[in-house]
Design a protein around this motif. Structure first.
Motif, PDB file in Angstrom:
ATOM      1  N   TYR A   1       0.795  -1.231   0.000  1.00  0.00           N
ATOM      2  CA  TYR A   1       0.000   0.000   0.000  1.00  0.00           C
ATOM      3  C   TYR A   1       0.830   1.286   0.000  1.00  0.00           C
ATOM      4  N   PRO A   2       1.938   1.369   0.765  1.00  0.00           N
ATOM      5  CA  PRO A   2       2.734   2.607   0.694  1.00  0.00           C
ATOM      6  C   PRO A   2       3.234   2.897  -0.721  1.00  0.00           C
TER       7      PRO A   2
ATOM      8  N   LEU B   1      -0.204  11.960 -10.058  1.00  0.00           N
ATOM      9  CA  LEU B   1      -1.300  12.937 -10.089  1.00  0.00           C
ATOM     10  C   LEU B   1      -0.872  14.317  -9.584  1.00  0.00           C
ATOM     11  N   GLU B   2       0.376  14.410  -9.151  1.00  0.00           N
ATOM     12  CA  GLU B   2       0.836  15.615  -8.454  1.00  0.00           C
ATOM     13  C   GLU B   2       0.635  16.900  -9.243  1.00  0.00           C
ATOM     14  N   ASN B   3       0.959  16.865 -10.529  1.00  0.00           N
ATOM     15  CA  ASN B   3       0.893  18.089 -11.341  1.00  0.00           C
ATOM     16  C   ASN B   3      -0.369  18.188 -12.191  1.00  0.00           C
ATOM     17  N   ALA B   4      -1.329  17.300 -11.924  1.00  0.00           N
ATOM     18  CA  ALA B   4      -2.576  17.328 -12.698  1.00  0.00           C
ATOM     19  C   ALA B   4      -3.448  18.498 -12.260  1.00  0.00           C
ATOM     20  N   ASN B   5      -4.205  19.028 -13.199  1.00  0.00           N
ATOM     21  CA  ASN B   5      -5.103  20.153 -12.905  1.00  0.00           C
ATOM     22  C   ASN B   5      -6.552  19.684 -12.838  1.00  0.00           C
ATOM     23  N   ASN B   6      -7.349  20.469 -12.135  1.00  0.00           N
ATOM     24  CA  ASN B   6      -8.805  20.239 -12.083  1.00  0.00           C
ATOM     25  C   ASN B   6      -9.180  18.824 -11.626  1.00  0.00           C
ATOM     26  N   ILE B   7      -8.515  18.358 -10.582  1.00  0.00           N
ATOM     27  CA  ILE B   7      -8.846  17.050 -10.015  1.00  0.00           C
ATOM     28  C   ILE B   7     -10.033  17.215  -9.074  1.00  0.00           C
ATOM     29  N   GLY B   8     -11.075  16.459  -9.345  1.00  0.00           N
ATOM     30  CA  GLY B   8     -12.259  16.499  -8.492  1.00  0.00           C
ATOM     31  C   GLY B   8     -12.435  15.188  -7.759  1.00  0.00           C
ATOM     32  N   PHE B   9     -13.373  15.160  -6.818  1.00  0.00           N
ATOM     33  CA  PHE B   9     -13.568  13.962  -6.005  1.00  0.00           C
ATOM     34  C   PHE B   9     -14.100  12.776  -6.806  1.00  0.00           C
ATOM     35  N   SER B  10     -14.639  13.037  -7.988  1.00  0.00           N
ATOM     36  CA  SER B  10     -15.149  11.944  -8.813  1.00  0.00           C
ATOM     37  C   SER B  10     -14.043  11.251  -9.617  1.00  0.00           C
ATOM     38  N   ASP B  11     -12.834  11.798  -9.600  1.00  0.00           N
ATOM     39  CA  ASP B  11     -11.725  11.204 -10.343  1.00  0.00           C
ATOM     40  C   ASP B  11     -11.357   9.860  -9.715  1.00  0.00           C
ATOM     41  N   TYR B  12     -11.477   8.792 -10.498  1.00  0.00           N
ATOM     42  CA  TYR B  12     -11.265   7.447  -9.947  1.00  0.00           C
ATOM     43  C   TYR B  12      -9.827   7.205  -9.490  1.00  0.00           C
ATOM     44  N   HIS B  13      -8.868   7.973 -10.000  1.00  0.00           N
ATOM     45  CA  HIS B  13      -7.475   7.806  -9.580  1.00  0.00           C
ATOM     46  C   HIS B  13      -7.295   8.064  -8.081  1.00  0.00           C
ATOM     47  N   LEU B  14      -8.146   8.910  -7.530  1.00  0.00           N
ATOM     48  CA  LEU B  14      -8.029   9.233  -6.103  1.00  0.00           C
ATOM     49  C   LEU B  14      -8.239   8.013  -5.218  1.00  0.00           C
ATOM     50  N   LYS B  15      -8.954   7.024  -5.726  1.00  0.00           N
ATOM     51  CA  LYS B  15      -9.190   5.818  -4.927  1.00  0.00           C
ATOM     52  C   LYS B  15      -7.914   5.002  -4.739  1.00  0.00           C
ATOM     53  N   LEU B  16      -6.926   5.235  -5.606  1.00  0.00           N
ATOM     54  CA  LEU B  16      -5.614   4.613  -5.422  1.00  0.00           C
ATOM     55  C   LEU B  16      -4.794   5.368  -4.386  1.00  0.00           C
ATOM     56  N   ILE B  17      -4.992   6.680  -4.336  1.00  0.00           N
ATOM     57  CA  ILE B  17      -4.255   7.504  -3.372  1.00  0.00           C
ATOM     58  C   ILE B  17      -4.890   7.421  -1.991  1.00  0.00           C
ATOM     59  N   TYR B  18      -6.202   7.266  -1.972  1.00  0.00           N
ATOM     60  CA  TYR B  18      -6.935   7.161  -0.710  1.00  0.00           C
ATOM     61  C   TYR B  18      -7.700   5.825  -0.678  1.00  0.00           C
ATOM     62  N   PRO B  19      -6.966   4.726  -0.538  1.00  0.00           N
ATOM     63  CA  PRO B  19      -7.627   3.416  -0.516  1.00  0.00           C
ATOM     64  C   PRO B  19      -8.321   3.168   0.821  1.00  0.00           C
ATOM     65  N   VAL B  20      -9.252   2.238   0.822  1.00  0.00           N
ATOM     66  CA  VAL B  20      -9.932   1.830   2.054  1.00  0.00           C
ATOM     67  C   VAL B  20      -9.410   0.445   2.444  1.00  0.00           C
ATOM     68  N   ARG B  21      -8.792   0.358   3.601  1.00  0.00           N
ATOM     69  CA  ARG B  21      -8.268  -0.909   4.098  1.00  0.00           C
ATOM     70  C   ARG B  21      -8.610  -1.049   5.580  1.00  0.00           C
ATOM     71  N   PHE B  22      -8.729  -2.291   6.046  1.00  0.00           N
ATOM     72  CA  PHE B  22      -8.956  -2.613   7.467  1.00  0.00           C
ATOM     73  C   PHE B  22     -10.214  -1.938   8.014  1.00  0.00           C
TER      74      PHE B  22
END
Length: 465
Positions: free
Chosen positions: A284-285, A295-316
């Motif tokens: 996970y780290p 995703l660091e330099n990407a613009n206009n990232i919203g909460f619906s962007d599916y890539h965020l689920k990789l950065i903020y995964p749900v575990r345990f």
């Protein structure tokens, strides 16, 4: 023949792999203005302090250098160690000696950081006015802003924040200045303008601590409430595979068979697919960092962007929910704490001895449990989460239910937080102001990261608050 930039790249590769003698062969005759920082790093590794000191002193006199100001700052810190001299006096001597050099803005900034008087503000203002393109200019403007805000000079603050918006719209400090501009406008009873500023923070910087604070000011979302007891829902990372693999039938078939090893053999040049594979391997780290960097330099990232689920995964989530209910804390908040503490690595060990997902010290666990807790017991996932949530409840109760103070204390300890609360130069009526005044950079950034995660998790996964 290698160019100066080529030498720099190859030398840094050698240094990264601890091949210091090879790096030295490359650097000893390379253009000094481009390569002195790496040369000093090599001398440090080879335990040649006199040569290291001589290199840094020579570099400080350069009128031009391609070395970044962040690295110049590190070199100055190293020089202070090597000379074992009084920090302020040494920086003051540098301030006089190295005018009109490439290092001068960094020297001024470091001197400003070391002073507490009005003189430090004058030095910050000097950087703003005379070195507006310096790496330090954006934060210097923030320091001048914050000094005036604490003096309740809100009109001056509004002007400074507006200047920052115009000069440094993409700077790291941009959401912070914009949020506090909103607070300054509010304090000037310009509520309509303040509201527009808070809305802009949320729109332009949605994944930020200051979006979380702005939503508190606007009272538009329950996601900003730290007592939110909504349970963390299970999320299968394979749910994003259709987007991730662009409807590729072969790859999606392999996903269905959970065969991420074959997918890896395709060596697809996509950082998000690499992140997904790390996630599937329970690394996970690595997964979080890979996706975050991509995703660091990407613009206009919203909460619906599916890539965020990789950065903020749900575990345990089952264990977090179970003990959050028992100890009356927000499940999403503790999920965020675990993310920031260990990036969901159950085997995480800190340099000071904190262990596991919740990064609990054995002595802390023993105190909370009322009996000796071994390192082996703390490395058990369920034990670690249970004791972590029990401890968080304990410190929250210690601060009469103030979750913000509990978060600060989880990182810095009871004693420091209580000391800050009793220090008139740090303490403040409003918690957002108190956080900005926290003197430990690590602790200040810690609470901001956790509340950014808390805000982001709820906006990604929880459609109804």
């Amino acid at each position: 023949k290698l160019t100066s930039q080529d030498i720099k790249i190859v030398a840094e590769s050698c240094i990264k792999n601890s091949n210091y003698n090879e790096a030295y062969k490359l650097l000893k005759d390379a253009p000094f203005e481009d390569n002195w920082y790496n040369l000093a790093t090599v001398y440090k590794a080879l335990k040649a302090p006199n040569l290291e000191k001589e290199t840094i002193l020579k570099a400080l006199a350069l009128k031009n250098t391609s070395v970044e100001e962040k690295d110049i700052s590190k070199a100055i810190e190293r020089l202070l160690v090597l000379t074992n001299a009084n920090k302020i006096q040494t920086l003051q001597d540098m301030y006089i000696k190295y005018q009109a050099t490439a290092a001068y803005p960094t020297i001024i900034y470091k001197l400003s950081e070391s002073l507490t008087s009005i003189r430090s503000i004058k030095l910050y203002e000097y950087i703003i006015n005379n070195h507006p393109n310096s790496y330090w200019a954006s934060n210097s403007l923030w320091e001048a802003f914050w000094y005036n805000y604490k003096q309740k000079r809100y009109k001056t603050c509004i002007k400074l924040a507006t200047s920052h918006q115009n000069l440094y719209p993409t700077a790291k400090d941009a959401p912070r200045l914009l949020y506090w501009k909103g607070k300054a406008l509010y304090n000037e009873r310009r509520q309509k303008e303040a509201k527009e500023v808070f809305e802009k923070v949320i729109k332009d910087y949605p994944i930020s601590y200051y979006a979380f604070l702005s939503s508190r000011q606007l009272k538009i979302s329950k996601a900003n409430k730290l007592i939110n007891k909504k349970l963390v829902q299970k999320y299968d990372i394979d749910s994003i595979s259709k987007n991730l693999f662009n409807d590729d039938i072969l790859l999606l078939s392999l996903v269905n068979y959970n065969d991420f090893e074959t997918i890896e053999e395709f060596k697809i040049d996509d950082e998000f697919i690499k992140s997904w594979i790390y996630n599937k391997k329970q690394m996970y780290p690595e997964s979080i960092k890979t996706a975050q960097d991509a995703l660091e330099n990407a613009n206009n990232i919203g909460f619906s962007d599916y890539h965020l689920k990789l950065i903020y995964p749900v575990r345990f989530e089952k264990l977090i929910n179970k003990y959050a209910f028992k100890y009356k804390i927000s499940p999403y908040l503790f999920l965020s704490l675990v993310r920031e503490e260990s990036h969901f690595n159950p085997n995480a060990k800190s340099p000071v001895g904190a262990l596991g997902l919740s990064q609990i010290m054995p002595t802390t666990a023993t105190h909370i449990e009322g009996k000796t807790v071994s390192k082996q017991e703390l490395m058990d996932v369920e034990n670690n989460i249970r004791i972590g949530e029990k401890y968080f409840n304990y410190i929250t109760q210690h601060f009469n239910g103030n979750v913000y103070l509990a978060i600060l204390s989880y990182n810095a300890g009871f004693g420091n937080v209580e000391k800050w609360l009793n220090d008139s130069n740090i303490s403040a009526k409003e918690i957002d102001e108190f956080v900005e005044n926290v003197p430990f950079s690590e602790t200040k950034n810690y609470i901001k990261k956790i509340l950014t995660s808390y805000w982001t998790y709820q906006n990604i996964y929880s459609s109804r608050y």
